[in-house]
Enzyme design. Structure first.
Site, PDB file in Angstrom:
ATOM      1  N   CYS A  90      38.242  23.562  14.739  1.00  0.00           N
ATOM      2  CA  CYS A  90      38.114  24.475  13.592  1.00  0.00           C
ATOM      3  C   CYS A  90      38.167  25.951  13.994  1.00  0.00           C
ATOM      4  O   CYS A  90      38.268  26.825  13.136  1.00  0.00           O
ATOM      5  CB  CYS A  90      36.851  24.166  12.811  1.00  0.00           C
ATOM      6  SG  CYS A  90      36.796  22.450  12.256  1.00  0.00           S
ATOM      7  N   ASN A 127      36.653  20.878   4.290  1.00  0.00           N
ATOM      8  CA  ASN A 127      36.866  21.470   5.616  1.00  0.00           C
ATOM      9  C   ASN A 127      38.259  21.073   6.115  1.00  0.00           C
ATOM     10  O   ASN A 127      38.488  19.932   6.488  1.00  0.00           O
ATOM     11  CB  ASN A 127      35.774  20.962   6.573  1.00  0.00           C
ATOM     12  CG  ASN A 127      35.918  21.508   7.984  1.00  0.00           C
ATOM     13  OD1 ASN A 127      36.955  22.071   8.339  1.00  0.00           O
ATOM     14  ND2 ASN A 127      34.905  21.308   8.796  1.00  0.00           N
ATOM     15  N   HIS A 175      35.149  30.262   8.793  1.00  0.00           N
ATOM     16  CA  HIS A 175      35.621  28.887   8.682  1.00  0.00           C
ATOM     17  C   HIS A 175      34.876  28.204   7.533  1.00  0.00           C
ATOM     18  O   HIS A 175      33.678  28.387   7.356  1.00  0.00           O
ATOM     19  CB  HIS A 175      35.372  28.152  10.001  1.00  0.00           C
ATOM     20  CG  HIS A 175      35.597  26.685   9.906  1.00  0.00           C
ATOM     21  ND1 HIS A 175      36.735  26.144   9.346  1.00  0.00           N
ATOM     22  CD2 HIS A 175      34.806  25.628  10.280  1.00  0.00           C
ATOM     23  CE1 HIS A 175      36.647  24.822   9.395  1.00  0.00           C
ATOM     24  NE2 HIS A 175      35.487  24.493   9.940  1.00  0.00           N
TER      25      HIS A 175
HETATM   26  N1  COA Z   1      25.653  11.083   0.327  1.00  0.00           N
HETATM   27  C1  COA Z   1      24.363  10.817   0.029  1.00  0.00           C
HETATM   28  N2  COA Z   1      23.382  10.851   0.943  1.00  0.00           N
HETATM   29  C2  COA Z   1      23.717  11.153   2.200  1.00  0.00           C
HETATM   30  C3  COA Z   1      25.045  11.434   2.588  1.00  0.00           C
HETATM   31  C4  COA Z   1      26.036  11.385   1.587  1.00  0.00           C
HETATM   32  N3  COA Z   1      27.330  11.655   1.837  1.00  0.00           N
HETATM   33  N4  COA Z   1      25.085  11.724   3.906  1.00  0.00           N
HETATM   34  C5  COA Z   1      23.825  11.632   4.345  1.00  0.00           C
HETATM   35  N5  COA Z   1      23.000  11.276   3.324  1.00  0.00           N
HETATM   36  C6  COA Z   1      21.556  11.073   3.346  1.00  0.00           C
HETATM   37  C7  COA Z   1      21.012  10.818   4.745  1.00  0.00           C
HETATM   38  O1  COA Z   1      21.092   9.462   5.084  1.00  0.00           O
HETATM   39  C8  COA Z   1      19.594  11.298   4.594  1.00  0.00           C
HETATM   40  O2  COA Z   1      18.838  10.290   3.941  1.00  0.00           O
HETATM   41  P1  COA Z   1      17.264  10.046   4.308  1.00  0.00           P
HETATM   42  O3  COA Z   1      16.592  11.333   3.970  1.00  0.00           O
HETATM   43  O4  COA Z   1      16.910   8.904   3.433  1.00  0.00           O
HETATM   44  O5  COA Z   1      17.269   9.752   5.778  1.00  0.00           O
HETATM   45  C9  COA Z   1      19.678  12.478   3.631  1.00  0.00           C
HETATM   46  O6  COA Z   1      20.926  12.292   2.926  1.00  0.00           O
HETATM   47  C10 COA Z   1      19.711  13.827   4.326  1.00  0.00           C
HETATM   48  O7  COA Z   1      20.635  13.731   5.402  1.00  0.00           O
HETATM   49  P2  COA Z   1      20.894  14.953   6.353  1.00  0.00           P
HETATM   50  O8  COA Z   1      21.797  14.512   7.448  1.00  0.00           O
HETATM   51  O9  COA Z   1      19.572  15.593   6.707  1.00  0.00           O
HETATM   52  O10 COA Z   1      21.684  15.920   5.355  1.00  0.00           O
HETATM   53  P3  COA Z   1      22.123  17.396   5.587  1.00  0.00           P
HETATM   54  O11 COA Z   1      21.501  18.285   4.592  1.00  0.00           O
HETATM   55  O12 COA Z   1      22.031  17.784   7.046  1.00  0.00           O
HETATM   56  O13 COA Z   1      23.664  17.291   5.216  1.00  0.00           O
HETATM   57  C11 COA Z   1      25.785  17.294   6.322  1.00  0.00           C
HETATM   58  C12 COA Z   1      24.540  16.498   5.998  1.00  0.00           C
HETATM   59  C13 COA Z   1      26.699  16.465   7.195  1.00  0.00           C
HETATM   60  C14 COA Z   1      26.478  17.642   5.008  1.00  0.00           C
HETATM   61  C15 COA Z   1      25.349  18.608   7.067  1.00  0.00           C
HETATM   62  O14 COA Z   1      24.473  18.289   8.132  1.00  0.00           O
HETATM   63  C16 COA Z   1      26.512  19.381   7.612  1.00  0.00           C
HETATM   64  O15 COA Z   1      27.345  19.848   6.871  1.00  0.00           O
HETATM   65  N6  COA Z   1      26.554  19.570   8.933  1.00  0.00           N
HETATM   66  C17 COA Z   1      27.623  20.314   9.561  1.00  0.00           C
HETATM   67  C18 COA Z   1      28.845  19.446   9.684  1.00  0.00           C
HETATM   68  C19 COA Z   1      30.085  20.258   9.912  1.00  0.00           C
HETATM   69  O16 COA Z   1      30.220  21.319   9.386  1.00  0.00           O
HETATM   70  N7  COA Z   1      31.005  19.724  10.724  1.00  0.00           N
HETATM   71  C20 COA Z   1      32.225  20.378  11.012  1.00  0.00           C
HETATM   72  C21 COA Z   1      31.975  21.583  11.844  1.00  0.00           C
HETATM   73  S1  COA Z   1      33.436  22.479  12.058  1.00  0.00           S
END
Ligand code: COA
Length: 318
Positions: A118, A275, A245
């Site tokens: 990215c 993304n 980004h």
């Molecule tokens: N839909 C519904 N629930 C979801 C889910 C989805 N798509 N993905 C995860 N969950 C659930 C998890 O299982 C967790 O459940 P629990 O509380 O019962 O354990 C809860 O939602 C929270 O999960 P968490 O991982 O803490 O969510 P988050 O707020 O961190 O969001 C991302 C997850 C992936 C959206 C976030 O971490 C993110 O965007 N990270 C960066 C990723 C990125 O940008 N990658 C590319 C970089 S260039």
């Protein structure tokens, strides 16, 4: 790596043409609800994404974006002496996808791919500018094109909701004007100790530690963007438009808050693109230029972060 820190490393350039291309196939959150344990509200709240485009092929999207940028610039393709293509999803293991795109666009000179995920477009932008300075290249095209949607596991709700496909292109012309335009400050870095926080094995699908990637994205983007501004001798408030980004709306918000950049000085396209990896910054830049949000004389700050972990930022006077 020590950051690049001397503006005389770069050629004075202007952006002569630009373009964004998204494949036609729209995948909405509501459609994802039908096959994954997720829902529209959760996705929008946690990521800011409503829909993304899927089904693109890297070379085809790059050619589309490239053609449109060339048309806008009104130049002969054969006058373009170099293509640098940022991609993590090449059509083949070899040759580079750049060579296919170079041929289809009818360019001259050399071409190669850059894989910095990215951060790829900003890496490519910096590399292109310095090569224009050192190798006597007058006109070059920089393209970011990626189809990461093809690398998400069908039943992985964490990655499928995030990634979309697209391409963006800019044409750089060397200019000899009294006022310098082009790169004022640039920063690049890598922390390979975090390589397995976001990776995709051969024949496999993307694996990601979302929370840790989120934290590192905010930290690295703020540090890198701040470094690029320092090298340019500028403050965040001097920037006409910040083009980060587009990984997650909450990452963009956190970065803007820490840097003191207002959202109305920030390019945000993630709601309808997801993304798009190396394509996200040139897409957001093209939209901003199309909408007249920035124009000649304005200063922009582009900042990319991705797997590697890799990051780069560049301050550019248009
Ligand atoms: N839909 C519904 N629930 C979801 C889910 C989805 N798509 N993905 C995860 N969950 C659930 C998890 O299982 C967790 O459940 P629990 O509380 O019962 O354990 C809860 O939602 C929270 O999960 P968490 O991982 O803490 O969510 P988050 O707020 O961190 O969001 C991302 C997850 C992936 C959206 C976030 O971490 C993110 O965007 N990270 C960066 C990723 C990125 O940008 N990658 C590319 C970089 S260039």
């Amino acid at each position: 790596m020590q950051p690049l820190n001397h503006t005389s490393l770069y050629a004075s350039t202007s952006i002569a043409g630009w373009s964004a291309f998204l494949p036609p196939n729209v995948l909405t959150n509501t459609e994802l609800e039908k096959r994954l344990d997720t829902n529209d509200e959760w996705i929008r709240e946690r990521t800011g994404i409503r829909e993304r485009r899927v089904g693109g092929k890297t070379s085809d999207m790059a050619v589309e974006a490239g053609r449109r940028a060339i048309t806008l610039a009104g130049i002969e393709p054969s006058k373009i002496n170099m293509l640098v293509l940022a991609t993590t999803t090449p059509d083949h293991i070899m040759p580079s996808t750049a060579s296919i795109v170079h041929h289809r666009l009818g360019l001259s000179g050399a071409s190669f791919d850059i894989n910095a995920v990215c951060a790829g477009f900003v890496h490519a932008y910096i590399v292109t500018n310095s090569m224009m300075s050192t190798m006597g290249i007058d006109t070059a095209i920089v393209i970011g094109s990626d189809c990461l949607s093809s690398l998400t596991g069908n039943d992985d709700r964490t990655t499928t909701i995030l990634f979309g496909d697209g391409a963006g292109a800019v044409i750089l012309n060397k200019v000899t004007k009294k006022t310098y335009s082009g790169i004022l400050g640039a920063d690049m870095g890598t922390d390979g100790s975090g390589y397995d926080l976001l990776f995709c094995p051969h024949q496999g699908t993307i694996e990601m530690d979302g929370q840790e990637v989120f934290r590192r994205a905010v930290r690295a983007t703020v540090a890198s963007a701040t470094r690029a501004l320092e090298l340019a001798g500028m403050k965040a408030g001097d920037i006409s438009l910040f083009i980060p980004h587009q990984a997650n709306y909450r990452i963009i918000q956190a970065v803007c808050e820490r840097m003191g950049i207002a959202e109305d000085h920030t390019a945000i396209t993630i709601e309808t693109t997801g993304n798009t990896s190396a394509a996200s910054i040139p897409i957001a830049l093209s939209v901003a230029l199309d909408e007249g949000r920035v124009t000649t004389g304005d200063t922009i700050l582009m900042s990319g972060f991705g797997a590697g972990m890799s990051w780069s930022s560049v301050v550019v006077r248009l």
